[in-house]
Motif scaffolding. Sequence first.
Motif, PDB file in Angstrom:
ATOM      1  N   PRO A 225       0.808  -1.231   0.000  1.00  0.00           N
ATOM      2  CA  PRO A 225       0.000   0.000   0.000  1.00  0.00           C
ATOM      3  C   PRO A 225       0.835   1.272   0.000  1.00  0.00           C
ATOM      4  CG  PRO A 225      -0.922  -1.591   1.530  1.00  0.00           C
ATOM      5  CD  PRO A 225       0.393  -2.147   1.071  1.00  0.00           C
ATOM      6  N   ARG A 226       2.001   1.244   0.641  1.00  0.00           N
ATOM      7  CA  ARG A 226       2.851   2.440   0.672  1.00  0.00           C
ATOM      8  C   ARG A 226       3.376   2.763  -0.723  1.00  0.00           C
ATOM      9  NH1 ARG A 226       3.302  -0.168   5.342  1.00  0.00           N
ATOM     10  NH2 ARG A 226       3.290   1.039   7.281  1.00  0.00           N
ATOM     11  N   ARG A 229       0.675   4.244  -2.910  1.00  0.00           N
ATOM     12  CA  ARG A 229       0.411   5.656  -2.621  1.00  0.00           C
ATOM     13  C   ARG A 229       1.367   6.541  -3.407  1.00  0.00           C
ATOM     14  NH1 ARG A 229      -4.231   7.905  -1.177  1.00  0.00           N
ATOM     15  NH2 ARG A 229      -4.337   8.658   0.888  1.00  0.00           N
ATOM     16  N   GLN A 230       2.638   6.129  -3.523  1.00  0.00           N
ATOM     17  CA  GLN A 230       3.610   6.890  -4.297  1.00  0.00           C
ATOM     18  C   GLN A 230       3.258   6.886  -5.777  1.00  0.00           C
ATOM     19  OE1 GLN A 230       7.231   4.791  -3.009  1.00  0.00           O
ATOM     20  NE2 GLN A 230       7.980   6.727  -2.225  1.00  0.00           N
ATOM     21  N   GLU A 232       0.368   6.379  -7.241  1.00  0.00           N
ATOM     22  CA  GLU A 232      -0.890   7.044  -7.583  1.00  0.00           C
ATOM     23  C   GLU A 232      -0.716   8.540  -7.800  1.00  0.00           C
ATOM     24  OE1 GLU A 232      -3.705   5.956  -8.366  1.00  0.00           O
ATOM     25  OE2 GLU A 232      -3.599   3.845  -7.836  1.00  0.00           O
ATOM     26  N   THR A 266     -11.014   6.530  -2.804  1.00  0.00           N
ATOM     27  CA  THR A 266     -10.303   5.722  -1.824  1.00  0.00           C
ATOM     28  C   THR A 266     -11.252   4.771  -1.115  1.00  0.00           C
ATOM     29  OG1 THR A 266     -10.634   7.329  -0.049  1.00  0.00           O
ATOM     30  CG2 THR A 266      -8.674   7.611  -1.438  1.00  0.00           C
ATOM     31  N   ASP A 312      -1.790   6.698   9.129  1.00  0.00           N
ATOM     32  CA  ASP A 312      -1.123   6.030   8.014  1.00  0.00           C
ATOM     33  C   ASP A 312      -2.029   6.063   6.783  1.00  0.00           C
ATOM     34  OD1 ASP A 312       0.301   4.479   6.301  1.00  0.00           O
ATOM     35  OD2 ASP A 312       0.281   2.658   7.519  1.00  0.00           O
ATOM     36  N   LEU A 313      -1.826   7.076   5.935  1.00  0.00           N
ATOM     37  CA  LEU A 313      -2.676   7.258   4.758  1.00  0.00           C
ATOM     38  C   LEU A 313      -2.487   6.170   3.713  1.00  0.00           C
ATOM     39  CD1 LEU A 313      -2.519  11.123   4.223  1.00  0.00           C
ATOM     40  CD2 LEU A 313      -4.490   9.767   4.925  1.00  0.00           C
ATOM     41  N   THR A 314      -1.388   5.417   3.800  1.00  0.00           N
ATOM     42  CA  THR A 314      -1.193   4.355   2.814  1.00  0.00           C
ATOM     43  C   THR A 314      -2.247   3.259   2.967  1.00  0.00           C
ATOM     44  OG1 THR A 314       0.344   3.135   4.266  1.00  0.00           O
ATOM     45  CG2 THR A 314       1.279   4.785   2.783  1.00  0.00           C
ATOM     46  N   ASP A 316      -5.362   3.866   3.288  1.00  0.00           N
ATOM     47  CA  ASP A 316      -6.565   4.333   2.574  1.00  0.00           C
ATOM     48  C   ASP A 316      -6.310   4.199   1.074  1.00  0.00           C
ATOM     49  OD1 ASP A 316      -9.065   5.311   2.118  1.00  0.00           O
ATOM     50  OD2 ASP A 316      -8.570   7.394   2.547  1.00  0.00           O
ATOM     51  N   LEU A 317      -6.352   2.971   0.606  1.00  0.00           N
ATOM     52  CA  LEU A 317      -5.969   2.624  -0.758  1.00  0.00           C
ATOM     53  C   LEU A 317      -6.811   3.384  -1.784  1.00  0.00           C
ATOM     54  CD1 LEU A 317      -4.139   0.444  -2.253  1.00  0.00           C
ATOM     55  CD2 LEU A 317      -6.248  -0.874  -2.459  1.00  0.00           C
ATOM     56  N   ILE A 318      -6.159   3.870  -2.837  1.00  0.00           N
ATOM     57  CA  ILE A 318      -6.880   4.452  -3.962  1.00  0.00           C
ATOM     58  C   ILE A 318      -7.383   3.307  -4.840  1.00  0.00           C
ATOM     59  CG2 ILE A 318      -6.673   5.884  -6.016  1.00  0.00           C
ATOM     60  CD1 ILE A 318      -4.690   7.607  -4.510  1.00  0.00           C
TER      61      ILE A 318
END
Length: 588
Positions: A225-226, A229-230, A232, A266, A312-314, A316-318
Amino acid sequence: MKKKPQYISNRFSTTKICPLVSFLLVTSVTVGLGAECQAQITSAKTANQTPQLLAQQAAYTLGSGDRVRVDVFDVPEYSGEYLVLIDGSINLPIIGSVNVRGLTLPQATQRITREYTPYVRRPIVTVSLLQPRPIKVAVAGEVNRPGSFKVNLENSEFPTLTQAITLAGGTTGAADVSSIQIRRQAGSGQVVNLLALIRSGDLSQDPLLRDGDEIFVPTKNNIDPRELRQIEAASFVPQNQPREIAIVGEVSRPGTYTVGGETPPTVTRAIQAAGGVTPMAEVSSIIVRRPTRQGGEQVIALDLLQLLRQGDLTQDLILQQGDTILIPTASQIDPAENRQLADATFGIRAVEPVKVAIVGEVTRPGSYTLSAEGGSSQSSGGGGTPPSLTQAIQTAGGITALADVRQVEIRRPTRQGTERVIAINLWQLLQSGDLAQDLLLQDGDTIVIPTATAIDPAEAANLAEASFSPETILVNVVGEVKNPGAVEVPPNTPLNQAILAAGGFDNTRARRGSVELIRLNPNGTVAKRDISVDFAEGINPENNPPLRPGDVVVVNRSTLTRVSDTLGTILSPVGRFFSLFNFLGIFQ
């Protein structure tokens, strides 16, 4: 048929030719000059072009649709602009058709020079690319619109890998951008790592493309997921596109939804669209199932508690088109986690009134329909905060004096047809302010308030002040008090206070030493006992017990009053007064 060779001599020496190099096109290739002039021409070219563009032009292969200029130095009648025809050839003066398909500019120059050698002594030929043809590339794999694409070259600038991926709608969420393959018609190719471009700005990972290049974006096996996030945020990934997803499990309204548009689609926004999670949701084990272009499926594990507790916003998957979100049912309910979810933007919401049953030690057991609070003002899915346990108890008239608030149970049905039992300690709520014990309810809950085996008077006093206790209870104080009848007193009011609430003892008629307490038990039996009265006593179960709803306190007559009343029934009303004084005289 070619003409008979007729040599044409160049009229200028090498020393006169060299000053003209500044007029040569930087996209041209010249053959036939001496080493000194070649060095000057090379210097002129490199002064105006980047190494990447020079390398691309050197590697560019001619094909149908290219417009070129061929200059034979000092022979203008052999020079001109030509279009590479459908068969890959150009028609030149004297020598006729020359096939240049698949040749680079240097290779085409050498071939044309050889063809002119029979007609021009030491021909100096320059081949320039005036207008490159549109190039065609194919993009396959994990992109949103795989296929072949024709790219018009503006200002002779060739497209890069990321530009081609953008033409194909950008990469999908299942793409492995660290291993993108570029395949060339000549059999060569390379593997490109766009993560290096994203993280360190390595432009070598965004190469220029050639006509006929095939780009393959593979599927990633393990999703981080991290890393997603990059990716996206990259320019080659489509931004804020509406996407159709499915959400199932512990949400208020499972189903398919179209999310995204102005904001990124998300997981939390999808949950909001589905009305928020239910109180049974296990948000630390959310699963996103993502289809791949190869017909397979990726499984991405998310922990939204990390988002709530650590930011941890990662987590919250897009989302991408076709994703399915599964919110599992919790095997055990943590009241603290339950309360935390209620405050989240995607958290527990009640879209409709909640129906619950409450049994045991409450004033009015039964079923109740409880409305959500603040439903019209919530932004998450249009619902309000579900009713809490204490609100339900208040609606049922509050707990009775026999309630064991330490062992309250909530029996909750699941979507699988099973039942979860949640243990609640409301005494912990009273003593330490633990709001987690005030569990949020969901439709179908059954609340059980058990009967205490022993009552601590001090604890009973604290319970009487709780919000989930009734504001007042009704007891009866009858007999020789100043205002006999029904009296409203606070819960767990001691017997002494109830007597005082009825005006206190009648000074001339009441027996002050003791009273009778009559109590209707839950099993239907009636208990009666004499209690010694001492207004100096604090609350205690022996001499000053706390009262329960429906208790009856009987203040009996004193012995003197009882005898007097007996005589009064015998004597006439006229002589009653004198008889009473005669009777009193006996005791003097």
